[in-house]
Design a protein around this motif. Structure first.
Motif, short mmCIF file in Angstrom:
data_model
loop_
_atom_site.label_atom_id
_atom_site.label_comp_id
_atom_site.label_asym_id
_atom_site.label_seq_id
_atom_site.Cartn_x
_atom_site.Cartn_y
_atom_site.Cartn_z
N PHE A 387 0.82 -1.21 0.00
CA PHE A 387 0.00 0.00 0.00
C PHE A 387 0.86 1.27 0.00
O PHE A 387 0.49 2.28 -0.59
N ILE A 388 2.02 1.19 0.66
CA ILE A 388 2.94 2.34 0.63
C ILE A 388 3.42 2.58 -0.79
O ILE A 388 3.45 3.72 -1.28
N ARG A 396 3.11 10.43 -6.25
CA ARG A 396 4.48 10.83 -6.58
C ARG A 396 5.29 11.19 -5.34
O ARG A 396 5.93 12.23 -5.26
N ARG A 397 5.21 10.32 -4.37
CA ARG A 397 5.96 10.48 -3.12
C ARG A 397 7.02 9.39 -3.03
O ARG A 397 7.01 8.43 -3.81
N LEU A 432 0.42 11.76 6.29
CA LEU A 432 1.02 12.51 7.39
C LEU A 432 2.53 12.30 7.50
O LEU A 432 3.15 12.83 8.42
N THR A 433 3.10 11.53 6.58
CA THR A 433 4.53 11.22 6.63
C THR A 433 5.28 12.09 5.63
O THR A 433 4.84 12.28 4.49
N SER A 434 6.43 12.59 6.06
CA SER A 434 7.20 13.48 5.20
C SER A 434 7.87 12.73 4.05
O SER A 434 8.02 11.51 4.10
N HIS A 435 8.26 13.47 3.03
CA HIS A 435 8.95 12.92 1.87
C HIS A 435 10.25 12.23 2.33
O HIS A 435 10.99 12.79 3.15
#
Length: 519
Positions: A387-388, A396-397, A432-435
Motif C-alpha cells: 500500500f505504501i 508521486r511520493r 502525514l509522513t514526510s517525503h
C-alpha cells in the motif's frame, strides 16, 4: 503365380499404411496365391521372450487358440529352434511325434492329417528373426514351395515395410510425446507467470493466499459461475476481476454492480435495461448491465441482498442467456460469465427462505473463500509495503517504509474492516509522513481499545502468557523493554548496559538498531 502377379501384390502391400492392414494383406495373398489351407503369423513380444499370435487363417488343419503364446526360451517346441537358427523347418506327420512336451504346440498340430506337413518359415530383418510364418502344406507341395523364391521375396518386402511402419509409428509416438511435454512445459510457464501476476494484486504468502490464487487460475479456464465468499473488505471484487483477467474473456467487458447499493425498484432496470417510456422518467432507452456484459463477465456484488422476485428472473437468464428489457417487445441474448459475491451466509438465507435454493446452487458451481486479514496476519508487513508503494506511485511520493514500532502496533489491531481498512490506515499515515520518511506510530489514526489485540507485556518469567498470539512479536517487545530499562538505569551508557546483560557492546548496538531503540 507369375512374376508380374507377385509384383502387383507387392505394390498392394506397399500401399498399406497401418501394420494390421499390412499383416492382413500378407496372409490373404499367401493363402490365395500359394493355395494354402492354413497360415499363421507369430511375432515376438516387446521383451523378445515370447511369441504371440498376430494373424491367422485356418481351415482347421491347425487348431489355433487366439490367446496362445509360446515361451521362446523353452526349447520344448520347434518355434524356439527356428528363431535360434533363422532357418526354415519342415515337420512331417511322423516327426511331429517327437514334439509332445509342449501342450500348446501339441494342441496346435493335433488336427494335421498324415498327408500334410508343418512348414515354419522365419521372417528375417537386419539379421534378426522378426516373425515366424507357419503353414500347413501338402507333402507334395512342400519341396516346390521351399524352392519358390518369389513368395519369399514378397515376405522380405513385407518385413521391410513392417519395419518402416514400426519406425514411423515410433517416431510419431516420440514426436507426440515431445509435443505433449513441450505443451505441458509451456502451460506450466504460463501458470507460473499468472501466479506471479496474481501475487502483485492479491498480496500475501500465507497458505490460504496460495490456495486462493490457485483456485482463481483453475476456474478462469472454465465458464462456471463463481461464488466469492468472504467478510467485508477482504477483496472480493479483486478476486472477481482476477478471474476475468485470466480467462478467455479478458479482452471483453468486466461489468460490476453492488446489489446492496441500488434501491430495489431500480436494480431490475439497471440489470435488464429499459425502453423509452417504459416507466415514468424513462425518457430514453437504456442498455442494461447484462447486455453490456455480453461476451465478458458480470460481477454481482452482495448478491445476498437481491430481492426474491428478481432472483427468479436472474436464474432464467443464467439458464437460457435470454432476457427482456423493461418495456421491450422482444427478447435479447447475452453470453456472459457470472461471478457473484457475498459477505453473508447465503446457505442460511436459503434455509430461511430469503434466497432461492435453485439460484444458490446455480451460482455456487465453483465457490471461493477469501480469507479475512486476521487469518493471515503474517502477510501484514507485505500488505503495508504494497500500500505504501501504491501511495507513492499515485501521489508521486517516496515514503521509504514503515518503522518496526509502527508495524508492531499495526499487528495488534483486529481489523474488522479487513484489508480495505488496513489500506485506508496506511494511506492516512502516508499522508502525514514526510517525503523520504518512514511511517511513524504518531502518523497512525487512533484505534479504539476494543479493537486492539493484547499480545501481553512480559515483565517476568512468571507472567501470564495465555493471551500471546504472536511469539516473535512478544519476544521482540520483551527485549525492547529490557534494553530500554537498562539504558534508563545506566543513563544511556550502552557499554554498561551491554555488560549488565552479558553481551558485547557491538551485539547490544545491533539489537538497538534492529529494535529501533534510539536512546
Amino acid at each position: 503365380m507369375t512374376s508380374k502377379q507377385w509384383l502387383e501384390q507387392t505394390s498392394s502391400l506397399l500401399e498399406c499404411t497401418q501394420k494390421h492392414e499390412l499383416t492382413a494383406q500378407l496372409m490373404e495373398t499367401l493363402q490365395q496365391q500359394l493355395g494354402l489351407s492354413d497360415c499363421v503369423l507369430l511375432v515376438p513380444s516387446v521383451d523378445g521372450r515370447r511369441l504371440i499370435l498376430s494373424q491367422f487363417r485356418s481351415d482347421n488343419c491347425l487348431k489355433v487358440d487366439p490367446q496362445a503364446e509360446w515361451d521362446v526360451t523353452d526349447f520344448s517346441h520347434p518355434f524356439a529352434h527356428v528363431l535360434q537358427t533363422g532357418k526354415p523347418m519342415v515337420l512331417d506327420y511322423f516327426s511331429l511325434a517327437y514334439w509332445r512336451e509342449e501342450v500348446k504346440f501339441v494342441q496346435l498340430v493335433s488336427g494335421l492329417p498324415q498327408e500334410i506337413n508343418l512348414l515354419m518359415f522365419p521372417l528375417i530383418q537386419d539379421r534378426h528373426v522378426s516373425g515366424l510364418l507357419i503353414f500347413a502344406v501338402s507333402v507334395a507341395d512342400t519341396k516346390e514351395m521351399l524352392q519358390d523364391q518369389q513368395w519369399q521375396h514378397y515376405c522380405g518386402v513385407f518385413m521391410r515395410h513392417w519395419q518402416l511402419l514400426s519406425t514411423v509409428a515410433s517416431q510419431s509416438g516420440q514426436a507426440s510425446f515431445l509435443a505433449d511435454s513441450l505443451s505441458q512445459a509451456k502451460d506450466e510457464i504460463r501458470h507460473q507467470k499468472s501466479l506471479k501476476a496474481l501475487s502483485q494484486v492479491l498480496v500475501g504468502e500465507a497458505d490460504k493466499m496460495y490456495k486462493l490464487r490457485g483456485e482463481i487460475l483453475r476456474v478462469s479456464g472454465t465458464d462456471l459461475s463463481v461464488m466469492v465468499q468472504g467478510a467485508t473488505g477482504t477483496g472480493k471484487e479483486l478476486v472477481a476481476k482476477a478471474i476475468h483477467d485470466h480467462s478467455l474473456r479478458h479482452d471483453e467487458p468486466f461489468v460490476a454492480i453492488n446489489c446492496a447499493a441500488i434501491p430495489e425498484n431500480l436494480l431490475e432496470s439497471e440489470l435488464f435495461g429499459y425502453e423509452k417510456g417504459a416507466f415514468s422518467g424513462a425518457h430514453a432507452k437504456k442498455r442494461g448491465l447484462i447486455a453490456q456484459a455480453d461476451k465478458g463477465t458480470l460481477f454481482l456484488d452482495e448478491i445476498g441482498d437481491m430481492p426474491l422476485n428478481l432472483q427468479s428472473k436472474l436464474l432464467r437468464v443464467l439458464e437460457s442467456g435470454h432476457f427482456r428489457a423493461l418495456g421491450a417487445s422482444k427478447e435479447e441474448h447475452s453470453n456472459f460469465r457470472l461471478v457473484a459475491a457475498t459477505h453473508v451466509n447465503l446457505k442460511q438465507r436459503v434455509d430461511d427462505g430469503e434466497f432461492r435454493r435453485d439460484l444458490y446452487y446455480r451460482l455456487c458451481q465453483f465457490p471461493i473463500h477469501v480469507p479475512a486479514l486476521n487469518e493471515r496476519l503474517d502477510d501484514l508487513s507485505l500488505l503495508v509495503n504494497h500500500f505504501i508503494n501504491g501511495f507513492n506511485r499515485h501521489h508521486r511520493r517516496e515514503i521509504t517504509g514503515v518503522r518496526y514500532e509502527t508495524l508492531l502496533k499495526l499487528k495488534r489491531h483486529s481489523y474488522p474492516g479487513n484489508v480495505r481498512e488496513l489500506r485506508n490506515i496506511i494511506e492516512y499515515a502516508c499522508a502525514l509522513t514526510s517525503h523520504h520518511g518512514e511511517l511513524e506510530v504518531s502518523a497512525l489514526p487512533e484505534f479504539e481499545s476494543a479493537e486492539l489485540i493484547d499480545i501481553g507485556c512480559i515483565s517476568s518469567v512468571e507472567g501470564d502468557f495465555g493471551d500471546i498470539e504472536d511469539l516473535r512479536l512478544a519476544v521482540a517487545e520483551f527485549e525492547r523493554q529490557v534494553i530500554r530499562d537498562r539504558l534508563d538505569k545506566f543513563k544511556g551508557d550502552r557499554a554498561k548496559a551491554a555488560m549488565s546483560l552479558g553481551m558485547p557492546k557491538r551485539t547490544f548496538s545491533h539489537k538497538c538498531l534492529k529494535l529501533e531503540i534510539n536512546e
